[in-house]
Structure formats: C-alpha cells, structure tokens
Design an enzyme around this catalytic site. Sequence first.
Site, PDB file in Angstrom:
ATOM      1  N   ASN A   1       0.872  -1.169   0.000  1.00 49.35           N
ATOM      2  CA  ASN A   1       0.000   0.000   0.000  1.00 49.35           C
ATOM      3  C   ASN A   1       0.911   1.221   0.000  1.00 49.35           C
ATOM      4  O   ASN A   1       1.512   1.534   1.018  1.00 49.35           O
ATOM      5  CB  ASN A   1      -0.894  -0.030   1.248  1.00 49.35           C
ATOM      6  CG  ASN A   1      -1.648   1.270   1.451  1.00 49.35           C
ATOM      7  OD1 ASN A   1      -1.751   2.094   0.538  1.00 49.35           O
ATOM      8  ND2 ASN A   1      -2.179   1.472   2.653  1.00 49.35           N
ATOM      9  N   TRP A   2       1.005   1.843  -1.155  1.00 49.41           N
ATOM     10  CA  TRP A   2       1.967   2.956  -1.271  1.00 49.41           C
ATOM     11  C   TRP A   2       1.453   4.271  -0.705  1.00 49.41           C
ATOM     12  O   TRP A   2       2.182   5.256  -0.669  1.00 49.41           O
ATOM     13  CB  TRP A   2       2.365   3.130  -2.749  1.00 49.41           C
ATOM     14  CG  TRP A   2       3.359   2.110  -3.215  1.00 49.41           C
ATOM     15  CD1 TRP A   2       3.920   1.103  -2.473  1.00 49.41           C
ATOM     16  CD2 TRP A   2       3.924   1.983  -4.533  1.00 49.41           C
ATOM     17  NE1 TRP A   2       4.782   0.373  -3.245  1.00 49.41           N
ATOM     18  CE2 TRP A   2       4.811   0.897  -4.512  1.00 49.41           C
ATOM     19  CE3 TRP A   2       3.752   2.690  -5.719  1.00 49.41           C
ATOM     20  CZ2 TRP A   2       5.539   0.500  -5.636  1.00 49.41           C
ATOM     21  CZ3 TRP A   2       4.465   2.300  -6.843  1.00 49.41           C
ATOM     22  CH2 TRP A   2       5.353   1.213  -6.800  1.00 49.41           C
ATOM     23  N   LYS A   3       0.181   4.310  -0.355  1.00 50.95           N
ATOM     24  CA  LYS A   3      -0.393   5.559   0.186  1.00 50.95           C
ATOM     25  C   LYS A   3      -0.096   6.705  -0.783  1.00 50.95           C
ATOM     26  O   LYS A   3      -0.087   6.491  -1.992  1.00 50.95           O
ATOM     27  CB  LYS A   3       0.136   5.798   1.599  1.00 50.95           C
ATOM     28  CG  LYS A   3      -0.004   4.539   2.467  1.00 50.95           C
ATOM     29  CD  LYS A   3       0.237   4.750   3.915  1.00 50.95           C
ATOM     30  CE  LYS A   3       0.043   3.427   4.640  1.00 50.95           C
ATOM     31  NZ  LYS A   3       0.140   3.532   6.089  1.00 50.95           N
TER      32      LYS A   3
ATOM     33  N   HIS B   1      -9.276   1.397   5.006  1.00 47.94           N
ATOM     34  CA  HIS B   1      -7.993   1.585   5.697  1.00 47.94           C
ATOM     35  C   HIS B   1      -8.197   2.562   6.849  1.00 47.94           C
ATOM     36  O   HIS B   1      -8.997   3.495   6.749  1.00 47.94           O
ATOM     37  CB  HIS B   1      -6.939   2.121   4.706  1.00 47.94           C
ATOM     38  CG  HIS B   1      -5.565   2.118   5.290  1.00 47.94           C
ATOM     39  ND1 HIS B   1      -5.139   3.105   6.163  1.00 47.94           N
ATOM     40  CD2 HIS B   1      -4.539   1.250   5.175  1.00 47.94           C
ATOM     41  CE1 HIS B   1      -3.895   2.822   6.538  1.00 47.94           C
ATOM     42  NE2 HIS B   1      -3.516   1.699   5.959  1.00 47.94           N
TER      43      HIS B   1
ATOM     44  N   GLU C   1      -6.583   4.976   7.837  1.00 47.68           N
ATOM     45  CA  GLU C   1      -6.372   6.390   7.487  1.00 47.68           C
ATOM     46  C   GLU C   1      -7.614   6.962   6.799  1.00 47.68           C
ATOM     47  O   GLU C   1      -7.897   8.151   6.911  1.00 47.68           O
ATOM     48  CB  GLU C   1      -5.113   6.521   6.607  1.00 47.68           C
ATOM     49  CG  GLU C   1      -3.847   6.345   7.449  1.00 47.68           C
ATOM     50  CD  GLU C   1      -2.638   5.804   6.708  1.00 47.68           C
ATOM     51  OE1 GLU C   1      -2.604   5.861   5.464  1.00 47.68           O
ATOM     52  OE2 GLU C   1      -1.714   5.305   7.387  1.00 47.68           O
TER      53      GLU C   1
ATOM     54  N   GLU D   1      -5.112  -4.536  10.773  1.00 49.32           N
ATOM     55  CA  GLU D   1      -4.037  -3.559  10.938  1.00 49.32           C
ATOM     56  C   GLU D   1      -4.270  -2.745  12.211  1.00 49.32           C
ATOM     57  O   GLU D   1      -5.064  -1.786  12.203  1.00 49.32           O
ATOM     58  CB  GLU D   1      -4.008  -2.595   9.751  1.00 49.32           C
ATOM     59  CG  GLU D   1      -3.801  -3.267   8.421  1.00 49.32           C
ATOM     60  CD  GLU D   1      -3.275  -2.280   7.391  1.00 49.32           C
ATOM     61  OE1 GLU D   1      -2.146  -2.474   6.915  1.00 49.32           O
ATOM     62  OE2 GLU D   1      -3.981  -1.306   7.089  1.00 49.32           O
TER      63      GLU D   1
ATOM     64  N   GLY E   1       2.858   2.559  10.476  1.00 48.27           N
ATOM     65  CA  GLY E   1       3.817   3.636  10.248  1.00 48.27           C
ATOM     66  C   GLY E   1       4.573   4.062  11.492  1.00 48.27           C
ATOM     67  O   GLY E   1       5.266   5.084  11.499  1.00 48.27           O
TER      68      GLY E   1
ATOM     69  N   SER F   1       3.706  -1.903  10.154  1.00 50.60           N
ATOM     70  CA  SER F   1       5.164  -1.956  10.327  1.00 50.60           C
ATOM     71  C   SER F   1       5.777  -3.319   9.981  1.00 50.60           C
ATOM     72  O   SER F   1       6.764  -3.732  10.592  1.00 50.60           O
ATOM     73  CB  SER F   1       5.566  -1.525  11.745  1.00 50.60           C
ATOM     74  OG  SER F   1       5.193  -0.179  11.972  1.00 50.60           O
TER      75      SER F   1
ATOM     76  N   GLY G   1       3.009  -1.088   4.156  1.00 48.70           N
ATOM     77  CA  GLY G   1       3.115   0.313   3.749  1.00 48.70           C
ATOM     78  C   GLY G   1       4.556   0.670   3.426  1.00 48.70           C
ATOM     79  O   GLY G   1       5.068   0.379   2.340  1.00 48.70           O
ATOM     80  N   GLY G   2       5.245   1.283   4.381  1.00 46.17           N
ATOM     81  CA  GLY G   2       6.593   1.820   4.165  1.00 46.17           C
ATOM     82  C   GLY G   2       7.556   0.849   3.497  1.00 46.17           C
ATOM     83  O   GLY G   2       8.263   1.217   2.546  1.00 46.17           O
TER      84      GLY G   2
END
Length: 247
Positions: A9-11, A94, A96, A163, A169, A204, A225-226
């Site tokens: 998930n590159w956001k 998600h 966010e 999640e 993150g 993470s 993500g990251g």
Amino acid sequence: MRRPFVCGNWKMNQSLTLTRDFFTALGRESVPSHVQLGIAPVALHVTTAVAATNDQTVEIGVQDCHASESGAHTGDLSAVMARESGATFAIVGHSERRQNHKETSEVVAAKARAAQAAGLTAIVCVGETLAERQANQTLDIVSAQVNGSLDGVDRSQVVIAYEPVWAIGTGEVATPEQAQEVHAAIRQQLGADRANIRILYGGSVKPANASELLSCEDIDGALVGGASLDATSFAAIARAAPASAEA
Ligand code: PGA
C-alpha cells in the site's frame, strides 16, 4: 489452502518515475511463485504501474473507491474506473480513511460491494486504536468492524486485513502472539467461510519481522506500507511467506 498474499500500500508516495523504477527493480528480485503479489499505487499511477509490471505477476490495485459507479463526487473514483484502468483489487476501510475521511463500517461495506460488483477483490481493513487496545476492547472493536464492513459482501471475493492502528507507520509491530490472537478471533467469526478467507496482517511489517508474523497459523499474508516502497524489501517480505497456509 490459502495462497499467501503480500500486498503493498503505497499511500500518497512514489512519483511516476519511482513507480516505473520499482517494477524494473522488482524484475531483478527473486520472488516466490506461491505468493500472490499486489501493489496499490496512487490511483493516478495505476495505468503506468500496470504497464510497468510487464509480465511480472504483480497485481495492481487502488487504495480506495467510491460506492457509486459514477456521479457528482468531486475527487473520487469508482471501482468500475479502477477496473477499466487495469486494477484487480481495491483496499477499502484503511484506518487512514476511517480516521481522515470519517468512513464508517457501513460506508466501507458499500465500497467493498461496489468493488466486487466491478470485478475487483475487496481488501477490507479493520483494526483497533491504541486507546482501544489499552482498554481491552480490541476483540470487540475488531469484531464490530468485521461485522459491519462485510455486510452484503461476497465472502468468496474478499480479503481481510487486520491492521492495529498503533502499529501503522510507527515502527511498533504487533507481536506474533498479539496478531495471531486477533486473526484467530476474526476467523472464528467468519463462520462457514472461514477456511478460505485470507486474513492479512498490516502494521510496520518489514523483512526483519515478516517471517515470524507470516508463520502464524491464521496470518495469510501482509499489507505493507513503508517497506513496500523499496523493491528489495518488498521481495524479501514475499520470500518470508511460508509455502502454503493450510485451510
Ligand atoms: P506500514 O503501513 O507498513 O507503513 O506500517 C501499513 C498500512 O498502513 O497498510
């Protein structure tokens, strides 16, 4: 048998150039064929990502979609449009989006249904906040989110992502025991469909912790993500997935 699924998930990250570079770099990595791979770039870059994957077996998806097919929804995109652009899955709910866009589980279920109607796999995200975990409400919160977010959703075309909000993150990852406990509870809740639905862990995940998480009985992959922004670490996470998750 549940095929492991490692999904990035590159956001709101990666330029167009970095998007192309990622797939070039991923092509040099060894990635196991038993793992399904997915990347959700920003929606603007979906067509570029689809073209850049060449014949790599990486599916491209979107990070959100609207519940309607079209209409007066400035800034939104529909699942049908995502499908037309080559996307095969949509992440919905998600944390966010739930937090920043005030999306309720009812809205998330409508988005998941729209994604499925358009032929996309819906990845439905759930997870508790730190305050909820500290108040011992984790299983109740997650259970309510699963219940509400799967309302009317076809369970044969759904993936769930657990999640914990406090692990996203932050570098703070759930222990395998913490994650497995929630995954097992979610699976229990899924009733007759439980054996086939994949439940991913997110928060993470990185190469250093992927193996112990992905080895848990009820963890069928990861939403990353990251660590998915870099092809080498994304491939390393995929390689950490065990050969099969038994049903
Ligand atoms: P993270 O994000 O891996 O950077 O914690 C996970 C996610 O939000 O899906």
